[in-house]
Design a protein around this motif. Structure first.
Motif, PDB file in Angstrom:
ATOM      1  N   GLY A  64       0.809  -1.216   0.000  1.00  0.00           N
ATOM      2  CA  GLY A  64       0.000   0.000   0.000  1.00  0.00           C
ATOM      3  C   GLY A  64       0.840   1.263   0.000  1.00  0.00           C
ATOM      4  N   VAL A  65       1.836   1.318   0.892  1.00  0.00           N
ATOM      5  CA  VAL A  65       2.701   2.492   0.955  1.00  0.00           C
ATOM      6  C   VAL A  65       3.521   2.610  -0.327  1.00  0.00           C
ATOM      7  CG1 VAL A  65       4.641   3.572   2.157  1.00  0.00           C
ATOM      8  CG2 VAL A  65       2.789   2.521   3.472  1.00  0.00           C
ATOM      9  N   ALA A  66       4.017   1.484  -0.827  1.00  0.00           N
ATOM     10  CA  ALA A  66       4.821   1.506  -2.050  1.00  0.00           C
ATOM     11  C   ALA A  66       4.030   2.081  -3.219  1.00  0.00           C
ATOM     12  CB  ALA A  66       5.316   0.103  -2.385  1.00  0.00           C
ATOM     13  N   GLN A  67       2.784   1.706  -3.340  1.00  0.00           N
ATOM     14  CA  GLN A  67       1.970   2.220  -4.441  1.00  0.00           C
ATOM     15  C   GLN A  67       1.686   3.708  -4.278  1.00  0.00           C
ATOM     16  OE1 GLN A  67      -1.298  -0.577  -4.410  1.00  0.00           O
ATOM     17  NE2 GLN A  67      -0.185  -2.054  -5.681  1.00  0.00           N
ATOM     18  N   SER A  68       1.521   4.163  -3.040  1.00  0.00           N
ATOM     19  CA  SER A  68       1.354   5.596  -2.795  1.00  0.00           C
ATOM     20  C   SER A  68       2.624   6.361  -3.157  1.00  0.00           C
ATOM     21  CB  SER A  68       1.008   5.841  -1.326  1.00  0.00           C
ATOM     22  OG  SER A  68      -0.257   5.323  -1.008  1.00  0.00           O
ATOM     23  N   VAL A  69       3.765   5.806  -2.781  1.00  0.00           N
ATOM     24  CA  VAL A  69       5.047   6.441  -3.109  1.00  0.00           C
ATOM     25  C   VAL A  69       5.213   6.531  -4.627  1.00  0.00           C
ATOM     26  CG1 VAL A  69       7.561   6.126  -3.048  1.00  0.00           C
ATOM     27  CG2 VAL A  69       6.197   5.796  -0.967  1.00  0.00           C
ATOM     28  N   ALA A  70       4.866   5.471  -5.324  1.00  0.00           N
ATOM     29  CA  ALA A  70       4.985   5.469  -6.784  1.00  0.00           C
ATOM     30  C   ALA A  70       4.113   6.560  -7.407  1.00  0.00           C
ATOM     31  CB  ALA A  70       4.616   4.099  -7.337  1.00  0.00           C
ATOM     32  N   SER A  71       2.904   6.715  -6.899  1.00  0.00           N
ATOM     33  CA  SER A  71       1.999   7.740  -7.425  1.00  0.00           C
ATOM     34  C   SER A  71       2.535   9.143  -7.162  1.00  0.00           C
ATOM     35  CB  SER A  71       0.607   7.582  -6.811  1.00  0.00           C
ATOM     36  OG  SER A  71       0.022   6.347  -7.177  1.00  0.00           O
ATOM     37  N   LEU A  72       3.017   9.382  -5.949  1.00  0.00           N
ATOM     38  CA  LEU A  72       3.576  10.687  -5.614  1.00  0.00           C
ATOM     39  C   LEU A  72       4.826  10.985  -6.436  1.00  0.00           C
ATOM     40  CD1 LEU A  72       3.138  10.514  -1.734  1.00  0.00           C
ATOM     41  CD2 LEU A  72       2.020  12.161  -3.250  1.00  0.00           C
ATOM     42  N   THR A  73       5.625   9.951  -6.677  1.00  0.00           N
ATOM     43  CA  THR A  73       6.825  10.113  -7.498  1.00  0.00           C
ATOM     44  C   THR A  73       6.442  10.465  -8.929  1.00  0.00           C
ATOM     45  OG1 THR A  73       8.015   8.519  -6.106  1.00  0.00           O
ATOM     46  CG2 THR A  73       8.951   8.999  -8.276  1.00  0.00           C
ATOM     47  N   ALA A  74       5.464   9.743  -9.458  1.00  0.00           N
ATOM     48  CA  ALA A  74       5.025   9.982 -10.838  1.00  0.00           C
ATOM     49  C   ALA A  74       4.474  11.388 -11.028  1.00  0.00           C
ATOM     50  CB  ALA A  74       3.975   8.947 -11.236  1.00  0.00           C
ATOM     51  N   SER A  75       3.852  11.926  -9.996  1.00  0.00           N
ATOM     52  CA  SER A  75       3.272  13.265 -10.090  1.00  0.00           C
ATOM     53  C   SER A  75       4.318  14.366  -9.966  1.00  0.00           C
ATOM     54  CB  SER A  75       2.212  13.454  -8.991  1.00  0.00           C
ATOM     55  OG  SER A  75       2.831  13.587  -7.710  1.00  0.00           O
ATOM     56  N   GLY A  76       5.546  13.972  -9.582  1.00  0.00           N
ATOM     57  CA  GLY A  76       6.603  14.947  -9.398  1.00  0.00           C
ATOM     58  C   GLY A  76       6.643  15.567  -8.022  1.00  0.00           C
ATOM     59  N   ALA A  77       5.762  15.106  -7.133  1.00  0.00           N
ATOM     60  CA  ALA A  77       5.687  15.682  -5.792  1.00  0.00           C
ATOM     61  C   ALA A  77       6.756  15.133  -4.853  1.00  0.00           C
ATOM     62  CB  ALA A  77       4.306  15.420  -5.193  1.00  0.00           C
ATOM     63  N   LEU A  78       7.304  13.964  -5.178  1.00  0.00           N
ATOM     64  CA  LEU A  78       8.210  13.274  -4.256  1.00  0.00           C
ATOM     65  C   LEU A  78       9.394  12.696  -5.007  1.00  0.00           C
ATOM     66  CD1 LEU A  78       8.464  12.254  -1.240  1.00  0.00           C
ATOM     67  CD2 LEU A  78       7.420  10.121  -2.052  1.00  0.00           C
ATOM     68  N   LYS A  79      10.592  12.877  -4.442  1.00  0.00           N
ATOM     69  CA  LYS A  79      11.787  12.198  -4.928  1.00  0.00           C
ATOM     70  C   LYS A  79      12.001  10.997  -4.026  1.00  0.00           C
ATOM     71  CE  LYS A  79      15.071  14.547  -6.686  1.00  0.00           C
ATOM     72  NZ  LYS A  79      16.185  15.478  -6.922  1.00  0.00           N
ATOM     73  N   SER A  80      11.972   9.784  -4.593  1.00  0.00           N
ATOM     74  CA  SER A  80      11.994   8.559  -3.794  1.00  0.00           C
ATOM     75  C   SER A  80      13.247   7.745  -4.089  1.00  0.00           C
ATOM     76  CB  SER A  80      10.742   7.720  -4.077  1.00  0.00           C
ATOM     77  OG  SER A  80      10.570   7.521  -5.471  1.00  0.00           O
ATOM     78  N   ILE A  81      14.045   7.501  -3.048  1.00  0.00           N
ATOM     79  CA  ILE A  81      15.278   6.726  -3.170  1.00  0.00           C
ATOM     80  C   ILE A  81      15.177   5.545  -2.214  1.00  0.00           C
ATOM     81  CG2 ILE A  81      17.782   6.731  -2.866  1.00  0.00           C
ATOM     82  CD1 ILE A  81      16.117  10.042  -3.368  1.00  0.00           C
ATOM     83  N   ALA A  82      15.346   4.343  -2.743  1.00  0.00           N
ATOM     84  CA  ALA A  82      15.197   3.134  -1.932  1.00  0.00           C
ATOM     85  C   ALA A  82      16.362   2.191  -2.182  1.00  0.00           C
ATOM     86  CB  ALA A  82      13.882   2.430  -2.259  1.00  0.00           C
ATOM     87  N   GLY A  83      16.649   1.343  -1.212  1.00  0.00           N
ATOM     88  CA  GLY A  83      17.714   0.366  -1.391  1.00  0.00           C
ATOM     89  C   GLY A  83      17.776  -0.621  -0.251  1.00  0.00           C
ATOM     90  N   GLY A  84      18.600  -1.658  -0.450  1.00  0.00           N
ATOM     91  CA  GLY A  84      18.681  -2.763   0.501  1.00  0.00           C
ATOM     92  C   GLY A  84      17.948  -3.956  -0.074  1.00  0.00           C
ATOM     93  N   GLY A  85      18.503  -5.148   0.114  1.00  0.00           N
ATOM     94  CA  GLY A  85      17.961  -6.344  -0.525  1.00  0.00           C
ATOM     95  C   GLY A  85      16.481  -6.561  -0.314  1.00  0.00           C
ATOM     96  N   ASP A  86      16.035  -6.526   0.957  1.00  0.00           N
ATOM     97  CA  ASP A  86      14.619  -6.752   1.239  1.00  0.00           C
ATOM     98  C   ASP A  86      13.752  -5.658   0.640  1.00  0.00           C
ATOM     99  OD1 ASP A  86      15.123  -9.069   2.568  1.00  0.00           O
ATOM    100  OD2 ASP A  86      14.944  -8.235   4.580  1.00  0.00           O
ATOM    101  N   THR A  87      14.274  -4.437   0.629  1.00  0.00           N
ATOM    102  CA  THR A  87      13.495  -3.315   0.100  1.00  0.00           C
ATOM    103  C   THR A  87      13.278  -3.476  -1.394  1.00  0.00           C
ATOM    104  OG1 THR A  87      14.703  -1.990   1.719  1.00  0.00           O
ATOM    105  CG2 THR A  87      13.305  -0.807   0.155  1.00  0.00           C
ATOM    106  N   VAL A  88      14.341  -3.814  -2.113  1.00  0.00           N
ATOM    107  CA  VAL A  88      14.223  -4.004  -3.561  1.00  0.00           C
ATOM    108  C   VAL A  88      13.234  -5.128  -3.859  1.00  0.00           C
ATOM    109  CG1 VAL A  88      15.462  -4.599  -5.680  1.00  0.00           C
ATOM    110  CG2 VAL A  88      16.563  -3.134  -3.959  1.00  0.00           C
TER     111      VAL A  88
END
Length: 397
Positions: free
Chosen positions: A333-357
């Motif tokens: 749920g949070v990941a999909q919200s982050v993706a939407s905010l990123t796509a809209s240009g409102a959020l710069k999202s940087i993620a990493g780490g094996g489990d996160t990927v």
């Protein structure tokens, strides 16, 4: 940080030693994830197209200074060739007469892959002799292995001191993304940190409380913080010996003006298994015979509210046991919200780490983030505020 990139390099006619990370997952002799190869290919292609003679070195697995046939990089030559759509030669050693002859025979635009650097004990010891053997093969060094940059090894740091050295395109992208995350970020900055244990992420939590505006804690480590606050956690995974430390982190965050957001509700079950009977309860209502395996919808709403006000997100670790449904609900749920905010240009999202990927791929949004690092340990150490030897060697003095 100022570092040299291949924009400053004219590779034509030069032998270019390129440090890659070809430590990719292999099962039954087959590569199961080619992401690192695909991300590496643009640097190789650019340098080769400009007339460089490309000599690739990498480690693979943990042979501990011995020749282990199943840890040979030879199969990677075929995978690289397929990705680059050009031949890739292979040398049966990374230093010495065979490697030197193969490197000397390269023509402009040709590519050579050397054998596993960790077949030599001197690699992990940063042995000057091995670094000199690698430097002897080339005119310049390009490091495109950020994922190995937290190790001061002969092929990452040692050789960089012996040749003119540059960051490849993948290294450049990682460094720029991390600078955007914590070095010089657009604020407010939200960090999401999940995972099982507080004890493994003490340096990370300590550094983030000084760098971000809101720190969201999820995963089983949130159980430890909640227990430290006096909430009954039933049979939930938590670290009783870390309660004092958790309280100290909360105090440090308050002193630094960093808001820590802990779960307000939890999804609990009597057993950790796929699709068991579950309940959603407030954090002070976890039954004695049940365990928390995900955060609840009210917590997701709170996180999403913070994200809507944020300019930058740094994400390391899932909210729950996402590999086992339905405990993937909050992370997805949070990941999909982050993706939407990123796509809209409102959020710069940087993620990493094996489990996160893995979690972001599971949610179907790994390609909808601003940047997803495949660097693992190096990504984590950077977030912890540590100096990475392989990066420091590229800094412009």
């Amino acid at each position: 940080m100022a570092f040299r990139t291949i924009d400053a390099l004219d590779p034509r006619g030069k032998r270019v030693l390129l440090r890659a990370d070809l430590n990719v997952p292999v099962k039954d002799g087959r590569i199961t994830d080619r992401t690192r190869i695909e991300r590496l290919s643009p640097t190789i292609r650019e340098l080769a197209d400009k007339g460089g003679r490309i000599i690739i070195c990498s480690h693979f697995d943990r042979p501990k200074g011995r020749r282990v046939p199943e840890m040979s990089l030879k199969p990677m030559a075929e995978a690289l060739s397929a990705s680059l759509n050009r031949p890739v030669a292979f040398a049966d050693d990374c230093v010495g007469p065979e490697a030197e002859a193969a490197a000397a025979a390269l023509q402009e635009g040709e590519v050579l892959l050397l054998e596993n650097t960790r077949f030599h004990a001197g690699e992990e010891k940063n042995d000057p002799a091995l670094a000199q053997g690698l430097a002897k093969l080339a005119d310049v060094f390009v490091n495109d292995a950020f994922s190995a940059a937290h190790r001061a090894h002969a092929s990452t740091e040692g050789v960089a001191k012996l040749l003119p050295s540059y960051a490849g395109r993948l290294m450049e992208a990682e460094l720029k993304a991390l600078d955007a995350a914590l070095g010089n970020p657009a604020r407010p900055v939200v960090a999401i940190v999940g995972g099982a244990k507080v004890s493994t992420k003490l340096d990370l939590l300590g550094n983030l409380t000084r760098k971000v505006n809101v720190l969201v804690i999820g995963g089983a480590m949130a159980n430890t913080f909640l227990a430290a606050q006096g909430h009954p956690m039933g049979r939930s995974l938590q670290e009783a010996e870390m309660h004092d430390t958790a309280r100290q982190i909360l105090e440090q965050a308050a002193a630094a003006g960093c808001e820590i957001l802990l779960p307000v509700d939890l999804v609990v079950a009597a057993e950790f298994a796929p699709n068991p009977s579950t309940r959603t309860v407030a954090v002070d209502r976890v039954p004695e015979d049940m365990m928390a395996l995900d955060v609840g919808p009210d917590t997701v709403d709170l996180v999403e509210a913070r994200l809507r006000k944020a300019s930058t997100l740094v994400w390391n670790g899932p909210f729950g046991a996402f590999e086992t449904p339905p405990f993937d609900s909050a992370t997805v749920g949070v990941a999909q919200s982050v993706a939407s905010l990123t796509a809209s240009g409102a959020l710069k999202s940087i993620a990493g780490g094996g489990d996160t990927v893995a979690a972001l791929k599971h949610a179907g949004v790994a390609d909808r983030m601003t940047y997803v690092s495949t660097a693992g340990g190096a990504f984590l150490e950077w977030l912890e505020g540590k100096v990475l030897p392989g990066v420091a060697a590229l800094e412009q003095g």
